[in-house]
Design a protein around this motif. Sequence first.
Motif, PDB file in Angstrom:
ATOM      1  N   TRP A 174       0.844  -1.209   0.000  1.00 62.46           N
ATOM      2  CA  TRP A 174       0.000   0.000   0.000  1.00 62.46           C
ATOM      3  C   TRP A 174       0.872   1.248   0.000  1.00 62.46           C
ATOM      4  O   TRP A 174       0.597   2.208  -0.727  1.00 62.46           O
ATOM      5  CB  TRP A 174      -0.899  -0.005   1.234  1.00 62.46           C
ATOM      6  N   MET A 175       1.954   1.234   0.790  1.00 65.50           N
ATOM      7  CA  MET A 175       2.829   2.405   0.859  1.00 65.50           C
ATOM      8  C   MET A 175       3.509   2.667  -0.482  1.00 65.50           C
ATOM      9  O   MET A 175       3.670   3.826  -0.881  1.00 65.50           O
ATOM     10  CB  MET A 175       3.890   2.205   1.937  1.00 65.50           C
ATOM     11  N   ARG A 176       3.881   1.609  -1.192  1.00 62.11           N
ATOM     12  CA  ARG A 176       4.501   1.795  -2.501  1.00 62.11           C
ATOM     13  C   ARG A 176       3.573   2.566  -3.435  1.00 62.11           C
ATOM     14  O   ARG A 176       4.020   3.430  -4.195  1.00 62.11           O
ATOM     15  CB  ARG A 176       4.830   0.440  -3.132  1.00 62.11           C
ATOM     16  N   ALA A 177       2.314   2.233  -3.378  1.00 61.20           N
ATOM     17  CA  ALA A 177       1.355   2.832  -4.314  1.00 61.20           C
ATOM     18  C   ALA A 177       0.801   4.168  -3.828  1.00 61.20           C
ATOM     19  O   ALA A 177       0.462   5.023  -4.642  1.00 61.20           O
ATOM     20  CB  ALA A 177       0.201   1.850  -4.558  1.00 61.20           C
ATOM     21  N   ARG A 178       0.745   4.377  -2.494  1.00 62.85           N
ATOM     22  CA  ARG A 178      -0.025   5.510  -1.977  1.00 62.85           C
ATOM     23  C   ARG A 178       0.747   6.428  -1.039  1.00 62.85           C
ATOM     24  O   ARG A 178       0.139   7.294  -0.419  1.00 62.85           O
ATOM     25  CB  ARG A 178      -1.261   4.986  -1.233  1.00 62.85           C
ATOM     26  N   TRP A 179       2.057   6.269  -0.907  1.00 67.28           N
ATOM     27  CA  TRP A 179       2.742   7.067   0.102  1.00 67.28           C
ATOM     28  C   TRP A 179       2.711   8.562  -0.195  1.00 67.28           C
ATOM     29  O   TRP A 179       2.868   9.387   0.705  1.00 67.28           O
ATOM     30  CB  TRP A 179       4.182   6.583   0.274  1.00 67.28           C
ATOM     31  N   THR A 180       2.494   8.924  -1.449  1.00 64.88           N
ATOM     32  CA  THR A 180       2.401  10.347  -1.786  1.00 64.88           C
ATOM     33  C   THR A 180       0.987  10.902  -1.619  1.00 64.88           C
ATOM     34  O   THR A 180       0.755  12.076  -1.873  1.00 64.88           O
ATOM     35  CB  THR A 180       2.853  10.575  -3.243  1.00 64.88           C
ATOM     36  N   SER A 181       0.048  10.060  -1.201  1.00 65.72           N
ATOM     37  CA  SER A 181      -1.339  10.523  -1.081  1.00 65.72           C
ATOM     38  C   SER A 181      -1.537  11.472   0.085  1.00 65.72           C
ATOM     39  O   SER A 181      -2.545  12.183   0.145  1.00 65.72           O
ATOM     40  CB  SER A 181      -2.283   9.320  -0.924  1.00 65.72           C
TER      41      SER A 181
END
Length: 790
Positions: A174-181
């Motif tokens: 999840w962090m790989r895909a969404r850490w910039t959210s």
Amino acid sequence: MITVNPDGKIMVRRCLVTLRPFRLFVLGIGFFTLCFLMTSLGGQFSARRLGDSPFTIRTEVMGGPESRGVLRKMSDLLELMVKRMDALARLENVSELHRAGGDLHFPADRMPPGAGLMERIQAIAQNVSDIAVKVDQILRHSLLLHSKVSEGRRDQCEAPSDPKFPDCSGKVEWMRARWTSDPCYAFFGVDGTECSFLIYLSEVEWFCPPLPWRNQTAAQRAPKPLPKVQAVFRSNLSHLLDLMGSGKESLIFMKKRTKRLTAQWALAAQRLAQKLGATRRDQKQILVHIGFLTEESGDVFSPRVLKGGPLGEMVQWADILAALYVLGHGLRVTVSLKELQSNLGVPPGRGSCPLTMPLPFDLIYTDYHGLQQMKQHMGLSFKKYRCRIRVIDTFGTEPAYNHEEYATLHGYRTNWGYWNLNPKQFMTMFPHTPDNSFMGFVSEELNETEKQLIKGGKASNMAVVYGKEASIWKGKEKFLGILNKYMEIHGTVYYESQRPPEVPAFVKNHGLLPQPEFQQLLRKAKLFIGFGFPYEGPAPLEAIANGCIFLQSRFSPPHSSLNHEFFRGKPTSREVFSQHPYAENFIGKPHVWTVDYNNSEEFEAAIKAIMRTQVDPYLPYEYTCEGMLERIHAYIQHQDFCIAPGPALPGAHTPQSPFVLAPNATHLEWARNASLAPAAWPPARSLRAWLAAPGKACTDTCLDHGLICEPSFFPFLNSQDAFLKLQVPCDSTESEMNHLYPAFAQPGQECYLQKEPLLFSCAGSNSKYRRLCPCRDFRKGQVALCQGCL
């Protein structure tokens, strides 16, 4: 005499003029070189600075080749400048020779200026060249070292497969895909690398195991708890008025109320201090966040304070603040989202991350609006600290609506429920829902002299209508006509000068009155009459305390979320049989009369009977300042929802049952020789267990026996042994999630135990079940506390 060529003079002058701005230029080049070197070298090692990130190391060195190339170009440029300056210096030397007329000797302190400048430039060029070589060596060494560190940690920055942390790999994905959210992740040092993901998920959140190569002492070092301070009763409320803030009409109203009741709070504190004696009370740090007054929630109340809007919530909040302060606890009051974020330690971003520090408050008092705001901005910290929250909830939240999964599956989900809190964390205005805690408010208490003055100044035929908004009066002309035959009718309906309210001409409307003037009106009146709305407000108690008789309508059928718009969406199935159930059930005649307004004869007969009835001012103890202080003190002292459940759940084996059948064989009691549960509050000795009739709720079953349902006792009864002691034959016993369990089902002789502790509920009934109900006694005038609860 030697003659000098005029063209030579002109050339020399031009060289000398050109030399000064050139010197400035050279100095500028030197300063720029120094700044560049500081920036370049500082940038290479900025990743090693502590301020750059709480716990990460940059994984790349930026600008190495570019920095070396710029340094080389600057060195070449300075060498070219040296060559050109050399030619200028030779020209200047020739000029000086001509001017001296053959004198070839120069003083030591008078060397040609061009020669000195040349030496300086040559020194700068040599220094830049040396620095370029050194920077090149440092950068090569740094890149080599970084390459070795990356290779050494590449294997250590892979998501571990640890059965103790089953969600780790999924969270890393999840962090790989969404850490910039959400910018909060970067605030905590996440930079898109695997290492930063694992460090965050193991040290800020708790989904992954700690990394072995990390310095764990800093991460595990918790701040030392502050030394406990004993709470001391306060009588001066001036500092509280400052804490409450200003700028809103609602806050102004609350501060005026608190100031008016200061003397009564001080007297109540003296009385409670004498009652408690030497009981030690630790001072708590408490945050009070009034969510409905924040701009983000709309703050619909403040604009209506001066226009007859509902004041019950503000009355209650003012009294809660006063009680907490008088009890001696540390208070912080917020009425804006920005203040809330600052006090909680919310990181910058959109609320996905935990708090930046441990929660500095032992307790948080808020409402449903504040609860939602905290959930949106506290991240995982909300789940960690929600046991410290107390929710001020006027109408109550029943367990079936509070449990998210159960509410969703069984049709109990509303806009206000599904928080998965302990139901006792919800605190109501009246004690109508024993599954919740009764918070209450206070009414002004009269001394004996004031009571005698009121009795002597009462008008025998004066009535005041309960309702400050004109809409409440619509459709009530029939009742008002009957009342007008016997009494002079007064109203306090808000209106603007150009638009008088639509009330009958025979009504004397005083307009919206300040609280002291409204109290004076009640002290003269004989009757305070309600027309069905608003529900369960503080005004009827104030009227009864000032010597009025309260007349209200009986609802048939009772109002609830099933048939009335006002209750629709509220997290309760409670049926309301009158406008003010507490006044009807806990006070009653002669102070409270409840009649069917649809029956004109019954209504008129009640008016005649009331005119013949004499009453003294009456105020239940639980609505005095002392009663509220006593109740809140007991809650703060004994309620702890952060500890693990004490009694065993179904299936656990207890060596000896703590219950015995009462001598009349009607109910269970706690055995005299049985040991008490150490963490139980109320004390287990006050427990009385009854088997309800089919279709009857535990709330009503306990009231029928002069007792109060106590949900915290349910775990003690949640066993087959309790049914056996009550001589109930269980052909089978099952454990399920159901807010009616434990219960006995007929036909079938089946016994059902509760599987989910959050669903233990005094409310709820079904004709199929006979519920097993835990009841307790209560202190006179203080239904929230058992006789041994203090």
